[in-house]
Design a protein around this motif. Structure first.
Motif, PDB file in Angstrom:
ATOM      1  N   SER A   8     -24.196  64.666  52.478  1.00 51.06           N
ATOM      2  CA  SER A   8     -25.554  65.159  52.103  1.00 51.06           C
ATOM      3  C   SER A   8     -25.350  65.145  50.438  1.00 51.06           C
ATOM      4  O   SER A   8     -24.600  65.023  49.885  1.00 51.06           O
ATOM      5  CB  SER A   8     -25.712  66.401  52.558  1.00 51.06           C
ATOM      6  N   THR A   9     -26.751  65.114  49.756  1.00 51.87           N
ATOM      7  CA  THR A   9     -26.919  64.950  48.511  1.00 51.87           C
ATOM      8  C   THR A   9     -25.972  66.182  47.866  1.00 51.87           C
ATOM      9  O   THR A   9     -25.601  66.093  46.794  1.00 51.87           O
ATOM     10  CB  THR A   9     -28.375  65.196  48.389  1.00 51.87           C
ATOM     11  N   ALA A  10     -26.312  67.353  48.622  1.00 51.09           N
ATOM     12  CA  ALA A  10     -25.729  68.516  47.864  1.00 51.09           C
ATOM     13  C   ALA A  10     -23.963  68.585  47.936  1.00 51.09           C
ATOM     14  O   ALA A  10     -23.408  68.756  47.061  1.00 51.09           O
ATOM     15  CB  ALA A  10     -26.044  70.194  48.618  1.00 51.09           C
ATOM     16  N   GLU A  11     -23.485  67.772  49.089  1.00 48.56           N
ATOM     17  CA  GLU A  11     -22.057  67.647  48.995  1.00 48.56           C
ATOM     18  C   GLU A  11     -21.520  66.606  48.200  1.00 48.56           C
ATOM     19  O   GLU A  11     -20.548  66.682  47.878  1.00 48.56           O
ATOM     20  CB  GLU A  11     -21.872  67.339  50.457  1.00 48.56           C
ATOM     21  N   SER A  12     -22.416  65.721  47.822  1.00 48.82           N
ATOM     22  CA  SER A  12     -22.025  64.642  46.830  1.00 48.82           C
ATOM     23  C   SER A  12     -21.762  64.771  45.447  1.00 48.82           C
ATOM     24  O   SER A  12     -21.009  64.025  44.821  1.00 48.82           O
ATOM     25  CB  SER A  12     -22.814  63.460  47.100  1.00 48.82           C
ATOM     26  N   ALA A  13     -22.072  66.005  44.980  1.00 49.45           N
ATOM     27  CA  ALA A  13     -21.595  66.589  43.559  1.00 49.45           C
ATOM     28  C   ALA A  13     -20.347  66.829  43.496  1.00 49.45           C
ATOM     29  O   ALA A  13     -19.763  67.800  43.893  1.00 49.45           O
ATOM     30  CB  ALA A  13     -22.717  67.652  43.283  1.00 49.45           C
ATOM     31  N   LEU A  14     -19.743  65.991  42.440  1.00 51.26           N
ATOM     32  CA  LEU A  14     -18.143  66.110  42.296  1.00 51.26           C
ATOM     33  C   LEU A  14     -17.956  66.409  41.114  1.00 51.26           C
ATOM     34  O   LEU A  14     -18.844  66.230  40.026  1.00 51.26           O
ATOM     35  CB  LEU A  14     -17.541  64.709  42.618  1.00 51.26           C
ATOM     36  N   VAL A  15     -16.704  67.043  40.848  1.00 50.19           N
ATOM     37  CA  VAL A  15     -16.431  67.464  39.514  1.00 50.19           C
ATOM     38  C   VAL A  15     -15.514  66.510  38.759  1.00 50.19           C
ATOM     39  O   VAL A  15     -14.681  65.713  39.504  1.00 50.19           O
ATOM     40  CB  VAL A  15     -15.433  68.926  39.718  1.00 50.19           C
ATOM     41  N   PRO A  16     -15.685  66.081  37.710  1.00 49.98           N
ATOM     42  CA  PRO A  16     -14.738  65.207  37.077  1.00 49.98           C
ATOM     43  C   PRO A  16     -13.306  65.610  37.065  1.00 49.98           C
ATOM     44  O   PRO A  16     -13.028  66.583  36.925  1.00 49.98           O
ATOM     45  CB  PRO A  16     -15.162  65.172  35.548  1.00 49.98           C
ATOM     46  N   VAL A  17     -12.329  64.393  37.353  1.00 47.14           N
ATOM     47  CA  VAL A  17     -10.939  64.579  37.680  1.00 47.14           C
ATOM     48  C   VAL A  17     -10.249  63.561  36.683  1.00 47.14           C
ATOM     49  O   VAL A  17     -10.852  62.817  36.490  1.00 47.14           O
ATOM     50  CB  VAL A  17     -10.519  64.417  39.146  1.00 47.14           C
ATOM     51  N   GLU A  18      -9.154  64.115  36.206  1.00 46.61           N
ATOM     52  CA  GLU A  18      -8.154  63.337  35.653  1.00 46.61           C
ATOM     53  C   GLU A  18      -6.965  62.954  36.395  1.00 46.61           C
ATOM     54  O   GLU A  18      -6.471  63.765  37.315  1.00 46.61           O
ATOM     55  CB  GLU A  18      -7.699  63.938  34.067  1.00 46.61           C
ATOM     56  N   GLU A  19      -6.122  61.890  35.968  1.00 45.62           N
ATOM     57  CA  GLU A  19      -4.946  61.556  36.644  1.00 45.62           C
ATOM     58  C   GLU A  19      -3.874  62.713  36.284  1.00 45.62           C
ATOM     59  O   GLU A  19      -4.063  63.340  35.354  1.00 45.62           O
ATOM     60  CB  GLU A  19      -4.388  60.453  35.967  1.00 45.62           C
ATOM     61  N   PRO A  20      -3.268  63.154  37.387  1.00 47.64           N
ATOM     62  CA  PRO A  20      -2.482  64.323  37.449  1.00 47.64           C
ATOM     63  C   PRO A  20      -1.284  64.072  36.322  1.00 47.64           C
ATOM     64  O   PRO A  20      -0.678  63.063  36.482  1.00 47.64           O
ATOM     65  CB  PRO A  20      -2.230  64.744  38.479  1.00 47.64           C
ATOM     66  N   PRO A  21      -0.827  64.851  35.864  1.00 48.07           N
ATOM     67  CA  PRO A  21       0.536  64.795  34.947  1.00 48.07           C
ATOM     68  C   PRO A  21       1.859  64.674  35.915  1.00 48.07           C
ATOM     69  O   PRO A  21       1.695  64.864  36.906  1.00 48.07           O
ATOM     70  CB  PRO A  21       0.464  65.956  33.906  1.00 48.07           C
ATOM     71  N   ALA A  22       2.740  64.437  35.210  1.00 43.98           N
ATOM     72  CA  ALA A  22       4.175  64.311  36.120  1.00 43.98           C
ATOM     73  C   ALA A  22       4.783  65.809  36.323  1.00 43.98           C
ATOM     74  O   ALA A  22       5.342  65.927  37.400  1.00 43.98           O
ATOM     75  CB  ALA A  22       5.299  63.437  35.051  1.00 43.98           C
ATOM     76  N   GLU A  23       4.389  66.651  35.285  1.00 43.54           N
ATOM     77  CA  GLU A  23       5.023  67.933  35.417  1.00 43.54           C
ATOM     78  C   GLU A  23       3.795  69.078  35.559  1.00 43.54           C
ATOM     79  O   GLU A  23       2.756  68.692  34.878  1.00 43.54           O
ATOM     80  CB  GLU A  23       5.829  68.226  34.224  1.00 43.54           C
ATOM     81  N   MET A  24       4.185  70.156  35.973  1.00 41.12           N
ATOM     82  CA  MET A  24       3.086  71.246  35.970  1.00 41.12           C
ATOM     83  C   MET A  24       3.809  72.550  35.720  1.00 41.12           C
ATOM     84  O   MET A  24       4.938  72.738  35.730  1.00 41.12           O
ATOM     85  CB  MET A  24       2.219  71.327  37.424  1.00 41.12           C
ATOM     86  N   ARG A  25       3.043  73.671  35.302  1.00 43.58           N
ATOM     87  CA  ARG A  25       3.626  74.963  35.216  1.00 43.58           C
ATOM     88  C   ARG A  25       3.586  75.602  36.545  1.00 43.58           C
ATOM     89  O   ARG A  25       2.533  75.397  37.356  1.00 43.58           O
ATOM     90  CB  ARG A  25       2.995  75.780  34.087  1.00 43.58           C
ATOM     91  N   ALA A  26       4.332  76.451  36.961  1.00 43.13           N
ATOM     92  CA  ALA A  26       4.413  76.984  38.162  1.00 43.13           C
ATOM     93  C   ALA A  26       5.349  78.468  37.890  1.00 43.13           C
ATOM     94  O   ALA A  26       6.111  78.521  37.038  1.00 43.13           O
ATOM     95  CB  ALA A  26       4.805  76.400  39.233  1.00 43.13           C
ATOM     96  N   MET A  27       5.182  79.360  39.002  1.00 44.93           N
ATOM     97  CA  MET A  27       5.890  80.488  39.077  1.00 44.93           C
ATOM     98  C   MET A  27       6.928  80.359  40.295  1.00 44.93           C
ATOM     99  O   MET A  27       6.278  79.957  41.532  1.00 44.93           O
ATOM    100  CB  MET A  27       5.084  81.909  39.217  1.00 44.93           C
TER     101      MET A  27
END
Length: 341
Positions: A8-27
């Motif tokens: 639907s129109t409401a569902e089609s609103a998307l957040v801009p995304v970037e290519e994920p990095p190779a590493e991430m911070r985690a616990m």
């Protein structure tokens, strides 16, 4: 014939995304231990396979099973390699999908459950999850609020709706009604018309009545079996770990009533005891069902159900979040803030 659009129109609103990095911070944890076993680390961003989606995590829910697993119980036996990133619940943004016309395209705000410990958990910048374990984030909720929902609400839904079959006039007793699972269980049971009795500490009485409980019993001053009886179902989130709550629960069920226990490790003999008492009994394990989660999302957006977040910690404060959970006295949910929304 009119063809229904994919979104639907409401569902089609998307957040801009970037290519994920190779590493991430985690616990992560290097081995089972106390809360201080959790430490920050840089780890590889997980890669989705087959029907999995890759999600940038904005917030992660903290559950008792996380603390139990960290300490060497819970599902720790299924962790194959260390260091391990813990966590089931997440809310965030899809960055990779299995195919172009996938129901959750890149940029979709979603919430759901990771397949931890089969995959790395949600205490990190990115997580992979099966498509069927994910739903669109409720529009009315922030990511922090949404991250407190999946495991607890799905557990409550399975207990109350799918197992106890809550309905008009049914008499349900819920132990530990003010916790993460409990406060959802109270609301679902009341929503479907059941007469809900809850055990909790006195400080939570007014709040639980606002959520739909008809009767609240302060377990610190009153033994519930002395004031209730002939219940159709008991949802036991305590078991026999405290004051033989499970054993005493069998006394208040009507003949043929249903006893449902979650912490089975606290009472290995529950099934035999229930049979001797002339009642039915079953344990329950959460099913990460995205369809049920989507239904819960609609209830949240409509205001019929609410999630209560008691404490929010930054990801680096995961040890403090675990200490809070391990008190056993948190109201509602504890959440980790992982990144900016």
């Amino acid at each position: 014939m009119r063809i229904r659009p994919l979104r639907s129109t409401a569902e089609s609103a998307l957040v801009p995304v970037e290519e994920p990095p190779a590493e991430m911070r985690a616990m992560v944890v290097d081995a089972p231990g106390d809360p201080d076993a959790l430490r920050p680390a840089s780890v590889s961003v997980p890669s989705p396979v087959l029907s999995e989606v890759l999600v940038r995590v904005v917030a992660a829910g903290v559950n008792p099973i996380d603390a139990k697993t960290r300490s060497g119980a819970g599902v720790s036996g299924a962790i194959e390699t260390y260091p391990a990133t813990l966590g089931f619940d997440f809310s965030g943004v899809v960055v990779k999908t299995p195919y172009e016309a996938h129901p959750f395209p890149a940029g979709t705000e979603v919430f759901g459950m990771a397949s931890f410990p089969r995959t790395s958990g949600s205490y990190g910048g990115y997580v992979v999850a099966p498509s069927l374990s994910v739903a669109r984030k409720p529009a009315s909720l922030s990511h922090v609020e949404a991250a407190g929902v999946p495991l607890a609400a799905l557990t409550a839904w399975g207990l109350v709706v799918e197992t106890a079959h809550a309905h008009e006039g049914q008499r349900i007793l819920i132990h530990a009604g003010s916790g993460g699972v409990g406060h959802f269980a109270v609301q679902f049971a009341a929503y479907f018309g059941a007469h809900v009795t809850v055990t909790a500490s006195g400080r939570n009485s007014s709040w639980l009545r606002e959520l739909g409980a008809s009767v609240v019993i302060d377990y610190t001053t009153t033994r519930f079996e002395e004031v209730v009886g002939e219940m159709d179902a008991v949802i036991d989130l305590v078991g026999n770990v405290r004051a033989d709550t499970g054993t005493r629960s069998l006394e208040v069920l009507r003949p043929g009533g249903l006893y449902v226990i979650v912490p089975t490790g606290s009472w290995p003999g529950y099934a035999e005891a229930a049979a001797d008492a002339g009642v039915r009994a079953t344990s329950y394990k959460v099913i990460p069902d995205g369809g049920a989660l989507a239904t819960i999302a609609r209830l949240l957006d409509s205001g019929s159900v609410q999630v209560y977040i008691e404490q929010v910690f930054d990801l680096a404060e995961a040890a403090d979040a675990h200490r809070a959970i391990e008190t056993g006295h948190t109201r509602g949910k504890v959440v980790l803030r992982v990144s900016d929304g």
